[in-house]
Design a protein around this motif. Structure first.
Motif, PDB file in Angstrom:
ATOM      1  N   ALA A   1      45.124  60.598  64.244  1.00 24.73           N
ATOM      2  CA  ALA A   1      46.433  61.381  63.809  1.00 24.73           C
ATOM      3  C   ALA A   1      47.258  62.055  65.406  1.00 24.73           C
ATOM      4  CB  ALA A   1      46.322  62.141  63.773  1.00 24.73           C
ATOM      5  N   ALA A   2      46.203  61.988  66.261  1.00 25.94           N
ATOM      6  CA  ALA A   2      46.629  62.447  67.717  1.00 25.94           C
ATOM      7  C   ALA A   2      47.461  61.071  68.305  1.00 25.94           C
ATOM      8  CB  ALA A   2      45.601  62.385  68.845  1.00 25.94           C
ATOM      9  N   ARG A   3      47.378  59.405  67.781  1.00 27.51           N
ATOM     10  CA  ARG A   3      47.704  58.426  68.587  1.00 27.51           C
ATOM     11  C   ARG A   3      49.194  57.892  67.969  1.00 27.51           C
ATOM     12  NH1 ARG A   3      42.318  54.450  68.383  1.00 27.51           N
ATOM     13  NH2 ARG A   3      43.787  53.114  68.799  1.00 27.51           N
ATOM     14  N   VAL A   4      49.213  58.808  66.637  1.00 25.63           N
ATOM     15  CA  VAL A   4      49.933  58.624  66.013  1.00 25.63           C
ATOM     16  C   VAL A   4      50.862  59.542  66.449  1.00 25.63           C
ATOM     17  CG1 VAL A   4      51.372  58.619  63.381  1.00 25.63           C
ATOM     18  CG2 VAL A   4      48.997  57.315  63.840  1.00 25.63           C
ATOM     19  N   ALA A   5      50.903  60.340  66.416  1.00 25.62           N
ATOM     20  CA  ALA A   5      51.548  61.692  66.780  1.00 25.62           C
ATOM     21  C   ALA A   5      52.679  61.130  68.083  1.00 25.62           C
ATOM     22  CB  ALA A   5      51.142  62.972  66.882  1.00 25.62           C
ATOM     23  N   ALA A   6      51.470  60.236  68.856  1.00 33.75           N
ATOM     24  CA  ALA A   6      52.106  60.292  70.891  1.00 33.75           C
ATOM     25  C   ALA A   6      52.914  58.708  70.091  1.00 33.75           C
ATOM     26  CB  ALA A   6      50.857  59.499  71.815  1.00 33.75           C
ATOM     27  N   LEU A   7      52.964  58.224  69.151  1.00 31.87           N
ATOM     28  CA  LEU A   7      53.702  56.198  69.158  1.00 31.87           C
ATOM     29  C   LEU A   7      54.905  57.548  68.383  1.00 31.87           C
ATOM     30  CD1 LEU A   7      51.196  54.314  67.397  1.00 31.87           C
ATOM     31  CD2 LEU A   7      52.351  53.874  69.291  1.00 31.87           C
ATOM     32  N   GLU A   8      54.630  58.341  67.471  1.00 30.27           N
ATOM     33  CA  GLU A   8      56.009  58.876  66.928  1.00 30.27           C
ATOM     34  C   GLU A   8      56.741  59.306  68.338  1.00 30.27           C
ATOM     35  OE1 GLU A   8      54.531  62.280  64.098  1.00 30.27           O
ATOM     36  OE2 GLU A   8      54.512  60.890  63.073  1.00 30.27           O
ATOM     37  N   GLY A   9      56.213  60.610  69.289  1.00 29.34           N
ATOM     38  CA  GLY A   9      57.381  60.805  70.700  1.00 29.34           C
ATOM     39  C   GLY A   9      57.724  59.533  71.105  1.00 29.34           C
ATOM     40  N   LEU A  10      56.982  58.887  71.297  1.00 28.13           N
ATOM     41  CA  LEU A  10      57.547  57.422  71.648  1.00 28.13           C
ATOM     42  C   LEU A  10      58.298  56.979  71.150  1.00 28.13           C
ATOM     43  CD1 LEU A  10      57.871  55.328  74.371  1.00 28.13           C
ATOM     44  CD2 LEU A  10      56.436  53.518  72.660  1.00 28.13           C
ATOM     45  N   VAL A  11      58.661  56.716  70.059  1.00 32.38           N
ATOM     46  CA  VAL A  11      60.137  56.084  69.100  1.00 32.38           C
ATOM     47  C   VAL A  11      60.600  57.452  69.034  1.00 32.38           C
ATOM     48  CG1 VAL A  11      60.403  55.545  67.159  1.00 32.38           C
ATOM     49  CG2 VAL A  11      58.048  54.274  67.935  1.00 32.38           C
ATOM     50  N   ARG A  12      60.380  58.231  68.879  1.00 31.19           N
ATOM     51  CA  ARG A  12      61.880  59.155  68.917  1.00 31.19           C
ATOM     52  C   ARG A  12      62.456  59.253  70.148  1.00 31.19           C
ATOM     53  NH1 ARG A  12      58.194  63.272  64.833  1.00 31.19           N
ATOM     54  NH2 ARG A  12      58.979  61.732  63.342  1.00 31.19           N
TER      55      ARG A  12
ATOM     56  N   ALA B   1      60.356  64.298  70.122  1.00 29.68           N
ATOM     57  CA  ALA B   1      59.785  63.673  70.909  1.00 29.68           C
ATOM     58  C   ALA B   1      58.737  64.647  71.385  1.00 29.68           C
ATOM     59  CB  ALA B   1      60.670  62.906  72.036  1.00 29.68           C
ATOM     60  N   ALA B   2      59.555  65.865  71.748  1.00 29.88           N
ATOM     61  CA  ALA B   2      59.046  66.516  72.554  1.00 29.88           C
ATOM     62  C   ALA B   2      57.661  67.338  71.034  1.00 29.88           C
ATOM     63  CB  ALA B   2      59.763  67.440  73.314  1.00 29.88           C
ATOM     64  N   GLU B   3      58.352  67.408  70.272  1.00 25.93           N
ATOM     65  CA  GLU B   3      57.347  68.335  69.734  1.00 25.93           C
ATOM     66  C   GLU B   3      56.330  67.301  68.269  1.00 25.93           C
ATOM     67  OE1 GLU B   3      57.638  69.687  64.352  1.00 25.93           O
ATOM     68  OE2 GLU B   3      59.514  70.452  66.094  1.00 25.93           O
ATOM     69  N   ALA B   4      56.443  66.176  68.651  1.00 27.11           N
ATOM     70  CA  ALA B   4      55.826  65.172  68.462  1.00 27.11           C
ATOM     71  C   ALA B   4      54.833  65.387  69.566  1.00 27.11           C
ATOM     72  CB  ALA B   4      56.405  63.767  67.880  1.00 27.11           C
ATOM     73  N   TYR B   5      54.659  64.862  70.634  1.00 26.36           N
ATOM     74  CA  TYR B   5      54.070  64.936  72.021  1.00 26.36           C
ATOM     75  C   TYR B   5      53.087  66.273  71.722  1.00 26.36           C
ATOM     76  CZ  TYR B   5      56.011  60.620  74.525  1.00 26.36           C
ATOM     77  OH  TYR B   5      57.295  59.677  73.597  1.00 26.36           O
ATOM     78  N   ARG B   6      53.668  67.142  72.217  1.00 25.72           N
ATOM     79  CA  ARG B   6      53.319  68.459  71.719  1.00 25.72           C
ATOM     80  C   ARG B   6      51.909  68.369  70.734  1.00 25.72           C
ATOM     81  NH1 ARG B   6      57.798  71.362  72.318  1.00 25.72           N
ATOM     82  NH2 ARG B   6      58.007  72.234  74.713  1.00 25.72           N
ATOM     83  N   ARG B   7      52.411  68.081  69.682  1.00 24.07           N
ATOM     84  CA  ARG B   7      51.372  67.761  68.436  1.00 24.07           C
ATOM     85  C   ARG B   7      50.123  66.438  68.757  1.00 24.07           C
ATOM     86  NH1 ARG B   7      55.169  66.467  65.359  1.00 24.07           N
ATOM     87  NH2 ARG B   7      54.489  64.255  64.816  1.00 24.07           N
ATOM     88  N   ALA B   8      50.155  65.895  69.146  1.00 26.53           N
ATOM     89  CA  ALA B   8      49.649  64.588  70.064  1.00 26.53           C
ATOM     90  C   ALA B   8      49.314  65.413  71.001  1.00 26.53           C
ATOM     91  CB  ALA B   8      50.620  63.216  70.330  1.00 26.53           C
ATOM     92  N   LEU B   9      48.889  66.345  72.074  1.00 21.89           N
ATOM     93  CA  LEU B   9      48.014  66.870  72.996  1.00 21.89           C
ATOM     94  C   LEU B   9      47.465  67.963  72.125  1.00 21.89           C
ATOM     95  CD1 LEU B   9      46.843  68.068  74.922  1.00 21.89           C
ATOM     96  CD2 LEU B   9      49.445  69.338  75.705  1.00 21.89           C
ATOM     97  N   ASP B  10      47.565  68.331  71.013  1.00 23.30           N
ATOM     98  CA  ASP B  10      47.118  69.495  70.343  1.00 23.30           C
ATOM     99  C   ASP B  10      45.891  68.900  69.803  1.00 23.30           C
ATOM    100  OD1 ASP B  10      48.712  71.529  70.722  1.00 23.30           O
ATOM    101  OD2 ASP B  10      49.354  71.712  69.319  1.00 23.30           O
ATOM    102  N   ASP B  11      45.828  67.996  69.164  1.00 25.26           N
ATOM    103  CA  ASP B  11      44.931  66.932  67.919  1.00 25.26           C
ATOM    104  C   ASP B  11      43.953  66.147  69.135  1.00 25.26           C
ATOM    105  OD1 ASP B  11      46.744  67.369  65.711  1.00 25.26           O
ATOM    106  OD2 ASP B  11      47.130  65.507  65.411  1.00 25.26           O
ATOM    107  N   TYR B  12      44.490  65.718  70.409  1.00 21.45           N
ATOM    108  CA  TYR B  12      43.799  65.015  71.174  1.00 21.45           C
ATOM    109  C   TYR B  12      42.998  66.247  72.240  1.00 21.45           C
ATOM    110  CZ  TYR B  12      46.044  60.842  71.816  1.00 21.45           C
ATOM    111  OH  TYR B  12      46.476  59.097  71.492  1.00 21.45           O
ATOM    112  N   GLU B  13      43.027  67.618  72.103  1.00 18.25           N
ATOM    113  CA  GLU B  13      42.349  68.673  72.460  1.00 18.25           C
ATOM    114  C   GLU B  13      41.541  69.049  71.629  1.00 18.25           C
ATOM    115  OE1 GLU B  13      45.414  71.349  73.825  1.00 18.25           O
ATOM    116  OE2 GLU B  13      45.718  70.499  75.568  1.00 18.25           O
TER     117      GLU B  13
END
Length: 186
Positions: free
Chosen positions: A44-55, A64-76
């Protein structure tokens, strides 16, 4: 399988960088469904990071910023320090793009600290360079000069040429802007 997952992530990146953003988003959604079905927070974290990049590449920086925040939360949540640092770096770049300079500086400085602690030398060099560029954009030549000093110190400590190159680029831009400021003052 891990190899199949890596291949699909690579396909997302290839499609996104080739400008085939709709196809990249379709593949990201499929990966996101897989993560939800498997309750796989790492995926899920990796997917959120990819979503951020694509957006981000699609010109949708707020999403993109929202997706990167989600990725950060998931990675943490899964204690993936490098993934979290990369998401923080990407978030900082995206925040700068949308004009949230305070948030961008905070995120980039956090990424610099974390990438440095992790020994992710190339990523760390890029993060220091980007925060220096942001300071230049904001007209803070003193802060940009401090970024150059950090890059030069890191170059001496690590013998990594990326630090030297980034330091030269920032130095040239600082000199150009300092010269322009002096000309305007005359």
């Amino acid at each position: 399988s891990a190899a199949g997952l890596a291949a699909r992530e690579s396909a997302v990146l290839a499609l996104a960088y080739a400008g085939k953003l709709e196809a990249a988003e379709t593949l990201v959604r499929a990966l996101g469904s897989e993560a939800r079905i498997a309750s796989d927070q790492t995926l899920a974290a990796r997917v959120a990071a990819l979503e951020g990049l694509v957006r981000q590449l699609a010109g949708r920086p707020m999403e993109a910023a929202e997706a990167y925040r989600r990725a950060l939360d998931d990675y943490e949540q899964v204690r993936d320090l490098h993934g979290g640092a990369a998401a923080t770096f990407n978030l900082g770049c995206t925040l700068a793009e949308i004009g949230d300079y305070g948030g961008a500086i905070t995120a980039l400085e956090r990424a610099i600290r974390e990438l440095g602690r992790l020994g992710a030398v190339s990523d760390h060099a890029l993060a220091v360079f980007n925060v220096g560029q942001l300071f230049l954009q904001l007209g803070d030549l003193d802060a940009a000069t401090r970024a150059v000093a950090q890059l030069q110190g890191d170059a001496q400590a690590t013998r990594v040429e990326a630090f030297v190159g980034y330091a030269h680029l920032l130095t040239a831009e600082i000199q150009r802007r300092s010269h322009a400021v002096r000309e305007c003052a005359q």
